[in-house]
Design a protein around this motif. Sequence first.
Motif, PDB file in Angstrom:
ATOM      1  N   ARG A 111      -8.075  32.009 -38.109  1.00 27.79           N
ATOM      2  CA  ARG A 111      -7.874  30.581 -37.907  1.00 27.79           C
ATOM      3  C   ARG A 111      -7.387  29.869 -39.181  1.00 27.79           C
ATOM      4  O   ARG A 111      -6.443  29.091 -39.110  1.00 27.79           O
ATOM      5  CB  ARG A 111      -9.151  29.941 -37.363  1.00 27.79           C
ATOM      6  N   PRO A 112      -8.007  30.127 -40.356  1.00 24.37           N
ATOM      7  CA  PRO A 112      -7.520  29.441 -41.558  1.00 24.37           C
ATOM      8  C   PRO A 112      -6.043  29.751 -41.848  1.00 24.37           C
ATOM      9  O   PRO A 112      -5.288  28.869 -42.243  1.00 24.37           O
ATOM     10  CB  PRO A 112      -8.414  30.001 -42.670  1.00 24.37           C
ATOM     11  N   LEU A 141      -3.754  30.642 -39.643  1.00 27.83           N
ATOM     12  CA  LEU A 141      -2.933  29.959 -38.642  1.00 27.83           C
ATOM     13  C   LEU A 141      -2.758  28.491 -39.011  1.00 27.83           C
ATOM     14  O   LEU A 141      -1.672  27.929 -38.915  1.00 27.83           O
ATOM     15  CB  LEU A 141      -3.589  30.074 -37.252  1.00 27.83           C
ATOM     16  N   PHE A 142      -3.850  27.908 -39.474  1.00 22.59           N
ATOM     17  CA  PHE A 142      -3.825  26.501 -39.870  1.00 22.59           C
ATOM     18  C   PHE A 142      -2.845  26.299 -41.030  1.00 22.59           C
ATOM     19  O   PHE A 142      -2.037  25.370 -41.035  1.00 22.59           O
ATOM     20  CB  PHE A 142      -5.229  26.051 -40.266  1.00 22.59           C
ATOM     21  N   LEU A 143      -2.914  27.208 -42.004  1.00 25.07           N
ATOM     22  CA  LEU A 143      -2.029  27.139 -43.159  1.00 25.07           C
ATOM     23  C   LEU A 143      -0.572  27.258 -42.710  1.00 25.07           C
ATOM     24  O   LEU A 143       0.307  26.497 -43.157  1.00 25.07           O
ATOM     25  CB  LEU A 143      -2.372  28.266 -44.145  1.00 25.07           C
ATOM     26  N   ALA A 152       0.682  26.526 -39.821  1.00 26.45           N
ATOM     27  CA  ALA A 152       1.060  25.306 -39.116  1.00 26.45           C
ATOM     28  C   ALA A 152       1.405  24.199 -40.112  1.00 26.45           C
ATOM     29  O   ALA A 152       2.390  23.467 -39.954  1.00 26.45           O
ATOM     30  CB  ALA A 152      -0.078  24.869 -38.202  1.00 26.45           C
ATOM     31  N   LEU A 153       0.579  24.134 -41.158  1.00 28.62           N
ATOM     32  CA  LEU A 153       0.781  23.110 -42.188  1.00 28.62           C
ATOM     33  C   LEU A 153       2.133  23.303 -42.884  1.00 28.62           C
ATOM     34  O   LEU A 153       2.895  22.348 -43.095  1.00 28.62           O
ATOM     35  CB  LEU A 153      -0.360  23.215 -43.208  1.00 28.62           C
TER      36      LEU A 153
END
Lengths: 252, 256
Positions: B12-13, B15-17, B19-20
Amino acid sequence: MSASLIVENLSKTFGSTLAIDQASFSVPENSFVSIVGPSGCGKSTLLRIAAGLVRASSGRINLRGQEVTGPIRDVGMVFQAPVLLPWRTTLDNILFVAEMGGLRAADYEGRARELMALAGLSGFEESRPFELSGGMQQRAAICRAMLLKPSLILMDEPFGALDVITRERMGFALQTLWEESRNTVLFVTHSITEAVLLSDIVVVMSPRPGRIHDIVEIDLPRSRTTATLRDPRFVAFAARVREGIEAGETEY
Amino acid sequence: MADTSSLLARFRPLLFLAALLLFWEIGVPLLGIPGYVLPLPSAIATRFMETASIQLQGLAVTGMTTLVGLALALVFGVLLALAVIYVPVLRSLVMPLLAAFNSIPKIAVAPLFVIWFGLGVESKIILAFLLALFPVFVNSLTGLGEIEADVIDLSTLAGGSRWRIFTKVRLMNAVPYITDALKVAFPLALVGSIVGEFIGGNSGIGHLILFGQFNMDTPLVFAALVSITVFTTLGIGAVSLFERMALTWRPSQRRR
Ligand SMILES: Nc1ncnc2c1ncn2[C@@H]1O[C@H](COP(=O)(O)OP(=O)(O)OP(=O)(O)O)[C@@H](O)[C@H]1O
Ligand SMILES: [Mg+2]
């Protein structure tokens, strides 16, 4: 029976408070002696003086003919809390006292395992303290105190933090361990039942300042069981100890 | 099902990165922000690859001064804590001094160290050391000093000498406190090294950042920041890995 520990006219003051006043009693070799008394009567202080961790204000303590003047090495100690080191396994915690004494831990491993088996801790040798229940931790602490067969074992309310049911079982577990080793034990407790059940002699203390009010010899046969608790003689001994505590409380 | 969801949780982290970064890559040009103000992730990545060998050279220098400073802080922090524990007089002498010293912003006096120790690695090491010292000292003091009185009594009655109590009780008790301190001290030591490089010298990541700024090469500045981040993450990761392997008894590391 010769006396192992002799306490003679022992007094202790903290600042202006007199914590123990002229206590005298003796603990015969290989016997189990309990001290009962209300909170604050100086039981812990007495044990710490007996271990040489604290100096008495006046009076004397002799252990096997030697005057106690500083921390004595030949003594096992059990506290109210188990005081196990969290990074050590249960077996290594029991062997800790051997290592501290500069002995080879490997030489004592066999005895440590035997004690663990007697205490119902087989299979938990490699467990860390946090994986044991409170009662199991305290049993490990008792094994640790017995490991080096010291000439004196001091126990300061070792079951004080346990629930009533566990506490009763622990009492019998301690009896089993003690009957195997026959160490000289000085045991502090709040529980009259526990004191009478486990002891050869019960020393009754009164509060503030702590004085010895009565010394009761318990000549009930061993091994004692739950049936002992219903023995009329047991009931009579317990009543006498209780009277001693209550009389001590109103006397001053 | 449980497997996919735990896999998802693990990434998840990341994926978040991702996306950012995607948002950054697409959004920044739309807002009309020029590349020399906020370069695009792709530009930073390109610059990073182009300058990979310089980045590595810079990291080698900065990493060395950081780690040496940290190692010195570890040794002296622990020794100082020991001195304060075993020599009670020192406590009243050293503690106020150290507290006063810690309240001086060391960055502000960094130029002094350059005057005293020159433009070489020494001034950087000393800055890294001084910034890392305090957390190591404070945590060592707690870890080595705050042992239950009952444990000390038990050890004494078993015949434990000061040395045995030190190695088998105090030091063992202090290990998790010290690893905690290292996680704080590591980035601080890095700050010391980089500030030292800002003030003087001609090598290290700090120098590379200044060089990028001087030439308005913003992607290079960002690429250098990426290098530092990777370095810090690896360093703290190593400490965490040690904790997970060696300190399984700690409440935070227990697997239930
Ligand atoms: N280090 C100390 N300094 C000052 N007073 C103390 C100290 N230790 C004990 N006392 C006092 O001595 C008295 C006896 O304390 P002690 O801890 O021996 O009682 P105790 O019988 O063990 O009580 P409890 O059953 O609650 O454990 C208390 O009044 C206590 O306040
Ligand atoms: Mg007490």
